[in-house]
Design an enzyme around this catalytic site. Structure first.
Site, short mmCIF file in Angstrom:
data_model
loop_
_atom_site.label_atom_id
_atom_site.label_comp_id
_atom_site.label_asym_id
_atom_site.label_seq_id
_atom_site.Cartn_x
_atom_site.Cartn_y
_atom_site.Cartn_z
N LYS A 43 -1.84 -1.93 -4.21
CA LYS A 43 -2.67 -0.73 -4.04
C LYS A 43 -1.75 0.46 -4.31
CE LYS A 43 -6.28 -0.31 -0.60
NZ LYS A 43 -6.49 -0.29 0.86
N ASP B 114 0.86 -1.19 0.00
CA ASP B 114 0.00 0.00 0.00
C ASP B 114 0.90 1.24 0.00
OD1 ASP B 114 -1.99 1.87 0.33
OD2 ASP B 114 -2.73 1.11 2.22
C1 PRP Z 1 0.00 -5.24 6.25
C2 PRP Z 1 0.34 -6.13 5.08
C3 PRP Z 1 1.70 -5.64 4.67
C4 PRP Z 1 1.67 -4.17 5.00
C5 PRP Z 1 1.52 -3.37 3.74
O1 PRP Z 1 0.59 -5.78 7.38
O2 PRP Z 1 0.35 -7.48 5.44
O3 PRP Z 1 2.73 -6.27 5.41
O4 PRP Z 1 0.55 -3.98 5.90
O5 PRP Z 1 1.29 -2.03 3.99
P1 PRP Z 1 2.22 -0.83 3.51
O6 PRP Z 1 2.64 -1.05 2.08
O7 PRP Z 1 1.31 0.37 3.63
O8 PRP Z 1 3.40 -0.75 4.45
P2 PRP Z 1 0.22 -5.36 8.89
O9 PRP Z 1 1.26 -4.40 9.38
O10 PRP Z 1 -1.19 -4.94 8.95
O11 PRP Z 1 0.43 -6.68 9.70
P3 PRP Z 1 -0.24 -8.14 9.48
O12 PRP Z 1 0.38 -8.73 8.23
O13 PRP Z 1 0.14 -8.89 10.70
O14 PRP Z 1 -1.73 -7.93 9.32
#
Ligand code: PRP
Length: 190
Positions: free
Chosen positions: A134, A106
């Site tokens: 995204k 993202d």
């Molecule tokens: C989510 C997803 C990615 C990250 C991407 O992890 O799994 O690792 O966010 O987002 P970004 O590109 O905006 O950095 P999260 O930190 O929610 O942890 P999780 O995998 O344990 O849900």
């Protein structure tokens, strides 16, 4: 499920995207051993399914699995912008072909953090495979070698993605009803 407003990607669409990713990866890593490095917790399912898809499309790629865990979102639906390593890999990646596997990219900060961290450990190669891209709110440029699907600019859950640790086990990717995560008076952000 009543919390779901709409299914964005069905089980079949996800499976087809993973198969396409596996075919591309198999071509590029022909004759090599590749470490699929899943980023917990969100990438649990895509890592498992991609590993098995790779085995089914090619006998000429040896697949190894490892995991690490990071956290950036906490319990909010917005990124904190702060990435933390919660759990490291179980084996050294030095000299290995490493493919980071993510459920979603993202703002890009998580993947950028991991690329920086892992490239300092002298892998033979380092790339990323991401199921959902995204691209709307990138804060940093980060190269993604394999992308499964382009996700609409919505807050999505399912297939590993959570909201407050819920909905990860849905077999599809879906948009939550906004009243689930939007306190009255607050505007929705992704
Ligand atoms: C989510 C997803 C990615 C990250 C991407 O992890 O799994 O690792 O966010 O987002 P970004 O590109 O905006 O950095 P999260 O930190 O929610 O942890 P999780 O995998 O344990 O849900």
């Amino acid at each position: 499920m009543t919390d779901i407003e709409a299914v964005i990607f069905s089980e079949a669409e996800i499976a087809a995207a993973i198969h396409r990713m596996a075919a591309a990866i198999a071509r590029d890593y022909l004759g090599k051993t590749v470490v699929l490095l899943g980023v917990l917790k969100g990438a649990l399912f895509v890592t498992a399914d991609l590993a098995r898809a790779l085995e089914s499309v090619s006998a000429d790629v040896v697949v190894q699995l490892d995991f690490l865990a990071v956290s950036s979102y906490g319990n909010a639906h917005r990124s904190s912008g702060e990435v933390r390593l919660v759990q490291d890999t179980s084996h050294s990646i030095e000299g290995k072909h490493v493919l980071i596997v993510e459920d979603i990219v993202d703002n890009g900060l998580t993947l950028k953090y991991l690329m920086n961290l892992l490239s300092g450990r002298a892998p033979a190669s380092l790339r990323a495979a991401v199921l959902l891209d995204k691209p709307y709110n990138r804060r940093v440029e980060v190269p993604v070698a394999y992308i499964g699907l382009t996700c609409p600019d919505e807050f999505v859950v399912g297939y590993g993605l959570d909201y407050q640790e819920r909905y990860r086990t849905l077999p599809y990717v879906a948009k939550l009803r906004s009243e689930i995560f939007t306190p009255i008076g607050e505007t929705v952000a992704t």
